[in-house]
Design an enzyme around this catalytic site. Structure first.
Site, PDB file in Angstrom:
ATOM      1  N   ASP A  76      25.850  11.628  39.221  1.00 17.56           N
ATOM      2  CA  ASP A  76      24.853  10.679  38.761  1.00 17.56           C
ATOM      3  C   ASP A  76      23.767  11.409  37.987  1.00 17.56           C
ATOM      4  O   ASP A  76      23.394  12.533  38.323  1.00 17.56           O
ATOM      5  CB  ASP A  76      24.239   9.951  39.958  1.00 17.56           C
ATOM      6  CG  ASP A  76      23.425   8.736  39.546  1.00 17.56           C
ATOM      7  OD1 ASP A  76      23.558   8.298  38.393  1.00 17.56           O
ATOM      8  OD2 ASP A  76      22.657   8.236  40.386  1.00 17.56           O
TER       9      ASP A  76
ATOM     10  N   CYS B 210      30.164   2.225  39.316  1.00 22.41           N
ATOM     11  CA  CYS B 210      29.530   3.381  39.940  1.00 22.41           C
ATOM     12  C   CYS B 210      28.887   2.842  41.211  1.00 22.41           C
ATOM     13  O   CYS B 210      29.415   1.918  41.817  1.00 22.41           O
ATOM     14  CB  CYS B 210      28.550   4.053  38.986  1.00 22.41           C
ATOM     15  SG  CYS B 210      27.434   2.931  38.103  1.00 22.41           S
TER      16      CYS B 210
ATOM     17  N   GLY C  94      24.429   2.617  35.635  1.00 16.33           N
ATOM     18  CA  GLY C  94      24.329   3.880  34.919  1.00 16.33           C
ATOM     19  C   GLY C  94      25.654   4.400  34.405  1.00 16.33           C
ATOM     20  O   GLY C  94      26.049   4.167  33.263  1.00 16.33           O
TER      21      GLY C  94
END
Length: 205
Positions: free
Chosen positions: A74, A140, A145
């Site tokens: 991430d 995700c 993101g």
């Protein structure tokens, strides 16, 4: 009263024919069956997991959906290995594998239902057939993101959108997607996908 099991947030359909993506947050084992119901409504053939596992693959396999592991950290941009796997899957599902046929050779169990989220002008002409076009789901943790970044890259590579157009389209359907750092990465992204069976770059005229 019994505890209610819910999905985290409503999945977002991004459709630029022939591309169809469903961006969502991460299912958990306890609510995976609810996500599978939603995936079937959109005729999802493949699920791309871009984060650490939070559920087992067995139920997806039973539903006729292939799980692809493409996790990366991430807050970072996708590494080349992930990009290669992602773009090859998009190419196979919507471009190379769909030529001369009706899309993916693999169809999920159950029939798709009208989702009402595809704003494409071709929807009316396509009628109910749009329900059965293959869709790739990608998630995700929160679906804001890493997953939207991969969808944006696919739109840049295969739908001939520029980065700002791709991000604007995704944000229209998924509020809060793609932060400033990710936008900066996408703004400098250059089309580079080379098909495995072709010597030159893939270009849509």
């Amino acid at each position: 009263a019994t505890a209610t099991v819910l999905i985290g947030s409503k999945p977002s359909l991004i459709a630029v024919p022939p591309l169809r993506f469903l961006i969502m947050d991460a299912p958990r084992q306890s609510n995976l069956h609810l996500y599978i119901r939603e995936l079937r409504r959109h005729s999802v053939t493949d699920v791309v997991r871009v984060c650490e596992p939070t559920y087992l693959a067995g139920e997806l396999d039973s539903a006729g959906m292939a799980l692809h592991e493409m996790a990366y950290p991430d807050g970072t941009s996708p590494p080349q290995e992930v990009l290669d796997k992602w773009l090859a899957l998009v190419d196979e599902r919507f471009v190379s594998g769909a030529q001369g046929g009706s899309g993916s050779g693999k169809s999920p169990g159950g029939s798709g239902g009208s989702d009402g989220t595809d704003a494409s002008s071709s929807q009316a002409a396509a009628g109910s057939s749009a329900q059965h076009q293959p869709t790739i789901a990608v998630h995700c943790v929160a679906g804001l993101g890493r997953a939207p970044v991969l969808v944006a890259i696919a739109l840049i590579e295969f739908a001939n959108l520029d980065p700002v157009e791709a991000v604007t389209l995704i944000r229209k359907h998924r509020r809060g997607a793609i932060n400033g750092k990710q936008l900066s990465y996408l703004e400098t992204y250059k089309r580079s996908y080379k098909r495995a069976d072709a010597g030159g770059c893939y270009v849509i005229l």
